[in-house]
Design an enzyme around this catalytic site. Structure first.
Site, PDB file in Angstrom:
ATOM      1  N   PRO A  15       0.850  -1.197   0.000  1.00 30.25           N
ATOM      2  CG  PRO A  15       0.065  -0.993   2.190  1.00 30.25           C
ATOM      3  CD  PRO A  15       0.810  -1.914   1.282  1.00 30.25           C
ATOM      4  CB  CYS A  98       2.018   5.315   7.735  1.00 27.19           C
ATOM      5  SG  CYS A  98       2.178   6.872   6.837  1.00 27.19           S
ATOM      6  NE  ARG A 234      10.707   3.321  -1.793  1.00 23.44           N
ATOM      7  CZ  ARG A 234      11.882   3.604  -1.259  1.00 23.44           C
ATOM      8  NH1 ARG A 234      12.514   4.696  -1.634  1.00 23.44           N
ATOM      9  NH2 ARG A 234      12.431   2.813  -0.357  1.00 23.44           N
TER      10      ARG A 234
END
Length: 335
Positions: A15, A98, A234
């Protein structure tokens, strides 16, 4: 759906905020039928209090697909989980990784590594609301001055006690004080051996590893070390055609995915539907810029999409024009 979320977690795409929206996931699904895909993080208050269910829309072709939630209030997370399960997501994931300032201010994300008992309470509430949908956790190995070798096993033991059976571990600390979210993706050192040790210490937990994984061979080596799954971020976004079409053959016993040119052609009907519904071309094509990384003509592909896809009235002809600028696959890269 071709696989359960648990089986699909053998290889997943992470995510990523502002990246893994529904258009990105549709693109990725064209390259791998079996990998588990994740939404961007959706905050529980947005669903429980704000009624922002438009954030949950997805195409059935995206299955298996997981919804990642952010929050720290058990009741709100339970409500958001129930909504997500009703929408048909194959997994509901709690974000405990996060490091952004906005997430910290809401007392969720990586800061929750400091509050494992609260995470367990949240997970128990989510599991109670999820029905048959599995609830999972994505975490870091620790934050700030925590010693991961002490913090991480305690954290895993606590969430497992709440009923969680599947965890994805980003193998870096998060430094909430002194590093930006971008720096947190690279500067804290990776500790793959610690995550592998956690699998040995918690054999009943399904443990996937995330962080710094850039290719198929590296992912295979981590699975061979005993881990249950790998999550790529990424690299899968910026150069998807170098990784995702290989996933089904490498990890699921399936056939390789299509070449990048074929992926673009298969995207055209999807793009046309999006435009017919009032969408803009660049909302889709921004995720396609890296499809031909390293190929002759890739610069022209990116330039045409970047310069023209945002213009009013831009349609599929822009994509077809960009595609025409590419040299055939296998041609030598320009100097």
């Amino acid at each position: 759906m071709t696989a359960t979320a648990r089986n699909a977690a053998r290889f997943s795409v992470a995510p990523m905020m502002e990246w893994t929206d529904r258009h990105c996931r549709y693109l990725h699904r064209l390259m791998t039928r079996h990998a588990l895909l994740y939404t961007e993080m959706v905050t529980a208050p947005a669903l429980a209090r704000g009624g922002a269910t438009h954030l949950l829309a997805f195409d059935p072709a995206e299955h298996p697909v997981a919804l990642q939630l952010g929050g720290s209030d058990p009741a709100e997370l339970a409500t958001a989980t129930r909504i997500g399960a009703e929408f048909g997501y194959d997994e509901i994931n709690l974000n405990v990784g996060c490091p952004s300032d906005r997430v910290q201010s809401g007392c969720f994300g990586a800061v929750l590594m400091e509050r494992p008992a609260l995470v367990a309470e949240c997970c128990a509430a989510m599991i109670g609301a999820a029905g048959a949908t599995e609830v999972t956790v994505k975490c870091r190995i620790g934050v700030d001055d925590q010693d991961p070798r002490e913090t991480l096993p305690r954290f895993l033991e606590t969430v497992a006690g709440a009923g969680v059976r599947r965890v994805t571990i980003h193998a870096r600390k998060a430094w909430l004080q002194g590093l930006s979210p971008r720096e947190n993706r690279d500067i804290p050192p990776l500790d793959y051996p610690l995550v592998i040790e956690m699998k040995r210490a918690f054999p009943d937990l399904h443990i996937s590893i995330n962080g710094g994984i850039t290719g198929i061979a590296q992912a295979q080596a981590l699975l061979e070390a005993g881990l249950d799954g790998v999550m790529v971020g990424r690299a899968a976004y910026h150069d998807p055609a170098s990784i995702l079409p290989q996933v089904d053959a490498a990890f699921f016993g399936g056939a390789p995915g299509p070449a990048a040119e074929e992926v673009v052609r298969r995207m055209l009907p999807y793009i046309a539907r999006h435009l017919d519904e009032g969408g803009r071309l660049n909302q889709v094509t921004r995720h396609m810029l890296g499809l031909f990384a390293g190929r002759p003509g890739a610069r022209a592909w990116r330039r045409i999409l970047s310069e023209r896809a945002h213009r009013p009235g831009a349609g599929t002809e822009v994509v077809e024009e960009a595609l025409s600028r590419l040299a055939p696959a296998g041609a030598p890269a320009a100097g």
